[in-house]
Design an enzyme around this catalytic site. Structure first.
Site, PDB file in Angstrom:
ATOM      1  N   ASP A 109       3.812   9.404  -1.350  1.00 32.54           N
ATOM      2  CA  ASP A 109       2.665   8.621  -0.900  1.00 32.54           C
ATOM      3  C   ASP A 109       2.360   7.550  -1.934  1.00 32.54           C
ATOM      4  O   ASP A 109       2.395   7.822  -3.141  1.00 32.54           O
ATOM      5  CB  ASP A 109       1.438   9.520  -0.718  1.00 32.54           C
ATOM      6  N   HIS A 151       0.804  -1.220   0.000  1.00 36.92           N
ATOM      7  CA  HIS A 151       0.000   0.000   0.000  1.00 36.92           C
ATOM      8  C   HIS A 151       0.841   1.276   0.000  1.00 36.92           C
ATOM      9  O   HIS A 151       0.281   2.376   0.062  1.00 36.92           O
ATOM     10  CB  HIS A 151      -0.944  -0.006   1.207  1.00 36.92           C
TER      11      HIS A 151
END
Length: 460
Positions: free
Chosen positions: A369, A162
């Protein structure tokens, strides 16, 4: 005759829910929870997760109606500290995000990481049958695929990352690089948000192991391990309901009224040095400094979810952000008006969507991110096709959300300019951009992500 659907067993360090003290239920924050809870609610199965000693980002809620079972791993004392604060968050988290100078390999307890991964593997095996799908999540559990494989050779095992995966020159810093790669190659399918991340992983395997990498996958002990790029999304149907809920609309109107009908800039982040919150505050201060009238026209609402504040780097960051907010408000506040409204807590999803619907601009400006689902949620919340998303070019979401105003968050002056552009954008351009954003967010539904990944896993 229809084939019986395999049970899905999700394994992650953090779960969506846990019960504490009888009737008290706690829901955790974070993108992983946002993505996986609706998948298990729809499909059913089991969620294996740890019981954290402290969970700063949780919210107490009524007892949830869960369509899946919960199984917990209880890590104690030094084992949990070495696994979670040590290897996972002092080494793997910064390194995989490309923050090499902050890693603390010397202080990390590799033995704790190994033993904790073994406990997760054992719990996953106990919660699953031989034909079930075991879907392991993220950097905390990179050894679990291999550990499960040693006990159940024919298992269907997946792992999804993730967060970003770095190139070999960065990953190679790790003293346990071979062990981690070997552990991951116990899976059948390795998932990443972006092709860039998947390619980096394959390059790491080529450089640091002897296993052949082919166009079809990675040849590993008589199996072919596939890598797939599947960008995660949000639960669109649920988000659409929140976007049109009249009560939430009233809450949004109240927020705007409380802000004195100033234009609202919104930031929603977990406390973390990858999120670029100090840089964002500096950019907002630049807006106030350059335009004296800005302090009466604009307000920044920064929601910051507590996280890992027992880790020194996070406690230091919290103090820095507190100081910056105080300095900005002390310098630019006027009687009855402060420029920065700082909410240091987790908000319920309804409260969060009220803020999304109230905000003229969303600032999603991480330094790095893997994806960032706040960007998706903001667009989903804007059924009125209003609002502007200012998005870091270093967030995985920037590769898909083409209607955003992209910025380099390290360039504070440029971010200030992007804020001003977003706040003064003409209505027709705002609508055009938001339509493009919403179209892509609807396409990247979380169930599409899960169905696509699970289909790949079942096809192995």
């Amino acid at each position: 005759m229809a084939t019986k659907r395999r049970k899905l067993v999700v394994v992650s360090n953090r779960g969506a829910y846990r019960r504490e003290g009888g009737k008290r239920w706690v829901r955790s924050a974070g993108g992983l929870v946002t993505a996986l809870h609706p998948v298990l609610q729809k499909r059913g199965g089991v969620w294996v997760s740890s019981r954290p000693a402290r969970d700063f980002g949780s919210v107490t809620i009524p007892a949830p109606k869960l369509a899946y079972e919960l199984a917990h791993v209880s890590l104690k004392g030094s084992e949990r500290s070495g696994f979670y604060e040590g290897v996972s968050n002092a080494v793997l988290w910064p390194l995989l995000h490309g923050f090499e100078p902050t890693i603390q390999v010397g202080d990390a307890s590799w033995s704790s990481y190994v033993s904790a991964n073994q406990e997760f593997a054992d719990t996953a095996l106990a919660a699953s049958g031989s034909s079930d799908l075991i879907w392991i999540q993220d950097y905390h559990l990179m050894l679990v695929p291999g550990l499960v494989r040693t006990k159940r050779a024919k298992a269907r095992i997946g792992w999804f990352c993730h967060i970003p995966w770095p190139p070999p020159d960065t990953f190679g810093i790790l003293p346990w690089r071979e062990e981690l790669l070997e552990g991951l190659l116990g899976a059948d399918v390795l998932g990443f948000h972006l092709p860039e991340y998947a390619n980096h992983f394959r390059q790491c395997v080529e450089r640091f192991t002897v296993h052949p990498v082919t166009p079809d996958g990675i040849e590993y002990r008589g199996r072919t391990v596939r890598t797939v790029a599947e960008p995660v999304g949000i639960p669109v149907q649920e988000s659409q309901a929140l976007a049109t809920d009249p009560e939430i609309g009233e809450q949004a109107a109240q927020i705007r009224q409380l802000m004195g009908n100033r234009q609202i800039i919104l930031g929603v982040d977990r406390l973390d040095y990858t999120k670029g919150i100090p840089e964002r505050l500096a950019a907002f201060e630049g807006l106030l400094r350059k335009d004296r009238g800005a302090r009466t026209r604009y307000a920044l609402v920064q929601v910051m979810v507590p996280s890992r504040t027992d880790v020194k780097a996070y406690a230091d960051l919290k103090r820095e952000i507190d100081r910056m907010v105080g300095d900005i408000n002390g310098r630019y506040a006027e009687t009855g008006r402060v420029p920065v409204h700082y909410l240091y807590r987790n908000l319920s999803r309804r409260a969060l969507f009220a803020h999304y619907r109230a905000a003229d601009v969303a600032l999603v400006t991480p330094l790095r991110d893997g994806m960032n689902l706040v960007a998706h949620e903001y667009a989903a919340a804007r059924a009125d096709e209003n609002g502007v998303l200012v998005l870091s070019e270093f967030a995985g979401a920037s590769k898909h959300l083409k209607g955003a105003v992209l910025v380099n968050p390290y360039d504070v002056e440029s971010t200030t300019g992007a804020m001003h552009r977003a706040l003064t954008m003409k209505p027709n351009e705002r609508q055009k951009r938001m339509r493009a954003l919403r179209s892509e967010v609807m396409r990247l539904d979380v169930h599409r992500w899960a169905d696509s990944y699970i289909a790949a896993l079942e096809d192995t």
